[in-house]
Design an enzyme around this catalytic site. Structure first.
Site, PDB file in Angstrom:
ATOM      1  N   LEU A 154       0.809  -1.211   0.000  1.00  0.00           N
ATOM      2  CA  LEU A 154       0.000   0.000   0.000  1.00  0.00           C
ATOM      3  C   LEU A 154       0.845   1.264   0.000  1.00  0.00           C
ATOM      4  CD1 LEU A 154      -2.781  -1.009   2.562  1.00  0.00           C
ATOM      5  CD2 LEU A 154      -2.944  -0.958   0.070  1.00  0.00           C
ATOM      6  N   GLY A 155       2.049   1.200   0.524  1.00  0.00           N
ATOM      7  CA  GLY A 155       2.882   2.394   0.562  1.00  0.00           C
ATOM      8  C   GLY A 155       4.026   2.216   1.533  1.00  0.00           C
TER       9      GLY A 155
ATOM     10  N   ASP B 218       2.112  13.235  15.537  1.00  0.00           N
ATOM     11  CA  ASP B 218       2.436  13.307  14.108  1.00  0.00           C
ATOM     12  C   ASP B 218       1.157  13.421  13.281  1.00  0.00           C
ATOM     13  OD1 ASP B 218       4.087  13.427  11.902  1.00  0.00           O
ATOM     14  OD2 ASP B 218       4.308  11.259  11.719  1.00  0.00           O
TER      15      ASP B 218
END
Length: 648
Positions: free
Chosen positions: A35-36, A151
């Site tokens: 997916l990444g 984050d």
């Protein structure tokens, strides 16, 4: 904490094939696609044993080699598993002790906010308000579990069809004390850090609120609040300069200004953020419709829903074949083969049957003897049609008779009209399932047949006489018209008028010249700020459209106490227009996405509904506001435009 950060560049790049350095399984999860990847590791698509898709983040090896990271990672996973919010992706599995730490979360079929803005630009104000309110609810749950996200950025916010999902909460905290941070690596994205975070001071829930304000600016304008550039330059502006908010829509200005205060104590709580979103929405309650995202972003959600299947498990190695025994002397076959020796042909369903591969041609299958008597042709018997209304067209040979005593299947429906009481064409006949849903015709007696013939003759004579009378009358009208001063079809004298001139002037009849008259478009009648209370209705045909008591009884538009707007009248319907769709009489006439009811919780201020009544009127309803929570009654404020007799 979560592990899903889908790839970008459109749906075609979402599910990337596994590469040589990618694992094929993680703790029993077979990986289907990549997916990444991010600063903490790579994310893969897999499935639970029950078939639900999950996103698995495998942490980078250098983090796994740090003992303090593993300790904090295990602690953050335990805290994250307590986070069960509507706007977070739940952590369902993890392992902090394996060769490479990993965690699995529910897969969210939607692009990240970063990908959506890059591909389609800034989002509408209404979408940003719902986005920020959903993220604030997610932060409420995360902070309630004792976590600070640290984050929060556009790539850690996924856009699902029912709202945003905040992911990767807490994972930055696990990396704070590793050897990587000691070597000058900063955990977090500079463009979305808070001043205290950039300066290395204590991080609190207010740190996430500052990042939330930055995400809101990015979603509404397409650029970060403190600009772009090198990390050091962006961090300096975050600590010492004010954000650039000139392009922020006015309705969001107060919200983002308070969130981006340098002093953490001056920032609003997440509960206050939700209240600011409600105030900016000109209503006290935010309602999230199904289509809260622009159409282009929603299309990406559809593409990401079709997840690829996981790779099949590798097959077990075949057992070694035994050493063959010495071949016996060749014997002549009992029957010579009918085809030359060679490799067996591939299977073809239309090819004639032949020897089965693997069987010797010397052992043919037994043949069943044919029955005694002359060979009879065996034509293919087609399947009868489902009912007599279907014409039958055989492809070969004569067709068998459908009923005893008939010659062939009829080529036209056996009955000229369907059973009059049937609920739909060819419906089964009550208590007698006849073919075609109709009762068989009864045989007529000779006496009844004679009566019918006589009746038909009388009918023919009557029609002929009427035609003769019409011709004589027509000739007489011609003579009267020729002798008068007017033209055919005009009024003559005071005694009467012709059919053409007696039609309704506004009903689209014919003009004196014999041409159809153009029907004038109805003029709109507008009624503003109608407070329609639950249990009341509107009648669009009234001279003054106003709420009247009653929610059921053939009304044209009612607000049902069940929480929906209802088209009560026979033949009436509603169409919920898309955001930004043209709202005109022509658009309402052309749209055919009919429904009988629209639930109020799917509406938001500005949404519009086309109304068609069973009496031929058309209306356009525009939602203005909803009753506040402290109101003793439940109502919805509407603007209504009515085109009387505007339905086609």
């Amino acid at each position: 904490m979560s592990g899903q950060q889908p790839g970008s560049a459109g749906a075609s790049a979402v599910f990337q094939p596994l590469e040589g350095d990618d694992p094929t399984t993680v703790a029993g999860y077979r990986l289907a696609a990549r997916l990444g990847a991010g600063g903490m590791g790579k994310v893969y698509l897999s499935y639970t044993p029950g078939g639900r898709p999950v996103a698995i983040k495998v942490i980078r090896p250098e983090f796994g080699e740090d003992a303090e990271f593993r300790r904090r990672f295990a602690q953050e996973v335990r805290s994250a598993q307590r986070v069960q919010g509507l706007f977070t992706a739940p952590v369902i599995d993890a392992d902090a002790e394996g060769t490479r730490p990993w965690l699995a979360t529910a897969y969210v079929p939607g692009p990240s906010l970063a990908d959506a803005v890059v591909a389609h630009g800034a989002l509408p104000v209404e979408t940003v308000l719902l986005l920020v309110a959903g993220m604030a609810e997610a932060l409420q749950v995360i902070h309630g579990a004792g976590l600070v996200h640290r984050d929060l950025k556009p790539s850690n916010v996924l856009l699902a069809s029912d709202g945003p999902r905040v992911i990767d909460f807490g994972i930055a905290h696990a990396a704070d004390a590793t050897s990587l941070t000691g070597s000058g690596v900063t955990i977090g994205t500079p463009s979305f850090m808070a001043p205290e975070q950039a300066a290395g001071r204590r991080v609190t829930p207010a740190t996430d609120v500052f990042a939330l304000g930055q995400v809101a600016v990015y979603a509404a304008t397409g650029v970060p609040a403190f600009g772009e550039g090198t990390s050091h330059g962006v961090l300096y502006r975050i600590v010492h300069e004010q954000p650039e908010l000139g392009a922020v829509p006015e309705r969001l200005s107060a919200l983002v200004t308070r969130c981006l205060a340098k002093d953490p104590e001056a920032r609003p709580t997440v509960a206050e953020v939700i209240r600011l979103c409600q105030e900016a929405n000109a209503a006290t309650v935010l309602r999230r419709p199904e289509d809260w995202l622009p159409g282009a972003v929603s299309a990406e959600i559809t593409a990401r829903t079709a997840t690829p299947a996981p790779a099949p498990a590798p097959a077990a190695a075949p057992a070694p074949l035994p050493t063959p025994a010495p071949a016996a002397p060749a014997q002549p076959p009992a029957h010579p083969p009918t085809a030359p020796a060679g490799p067996p042909a591939g299977y073809a369903p239309t090819a004639p049957a032949g020897p089965v591969p693997g069987h010797s041609p010397t052992a043919p299958a037994p043949v069943t003897p044919a029955p005694a008597g002359p060979p009879a042709a065996a034509p293919s018997v087609p399947t009868p049609p489902p009912h007599a209304g279907h014409a039958y067209a055989p492809t070969q040979g004569p067709a068998p008779a459908p009923y005893p005593g008939s010659g062939a299947y009829p080529t036209a429906p056996a009955y000229p009209t369907p059973y009059p009481n049937a609920p739909y064409p060819n419906a089964p006949y009550p208590n007698a399932p006849h073919p075609g849903g109709r009762p068989p015709a009864a045989r007529q007696s000779p006496v009844k047949r004679t009566l019918l013939v006589g009746l038909a003759a009388a009918l023919v004579f009557g029609v002929g006489g009427a035609a003769t009378a019409y011709v004589l009358t027509k000739d007489d009208d011609k003579n009267n018209s020729a002798s008068g001063n007017g033209k055919p079809g005009e009024r003559t004298g005071t005694g009467g008028s012709s059919d053409a001139s007696s039609s309704d002037d506004t009903g689209g009849g014919t003009t004196p010249s014999g041409k159809p008259s153009a029907k004038a478009e109805p003029k709109p009648a507008e009624f503003k700020n109608i407070n329609l209370t639950a249990g009341y209705h509107l009648t669009l045909g009234d001279q003054v459209v106003r709420p009247q008591d009653g929610e059921d009884g053939g009304y044209e538009l009612s607000y049902d106490t069940g929480g929906y707007l209802d088209a009560e009248s026979t033949g009436g319907n509603l169409v919920l227009l898309d955001p930004g769709q043209e709202a005109t009489l022509a658009a309402c006439r052309a749209d055919t996405r009919f429904t009988r009811e629209v639930y109020v919780n799917k509406l938001s201020p500005g949404r519009q509904i086309c109304v068609t009544t069973g009496t031929g009127h058309m209306g356009l309803v525009t939602v203005k506001a909803f009753s506040p929570e402290e109101s003793p009654s439940t109502y919805i404020t509407l603007d209504v435009t009515v085109w009387r007799n505007g339905a086609l």
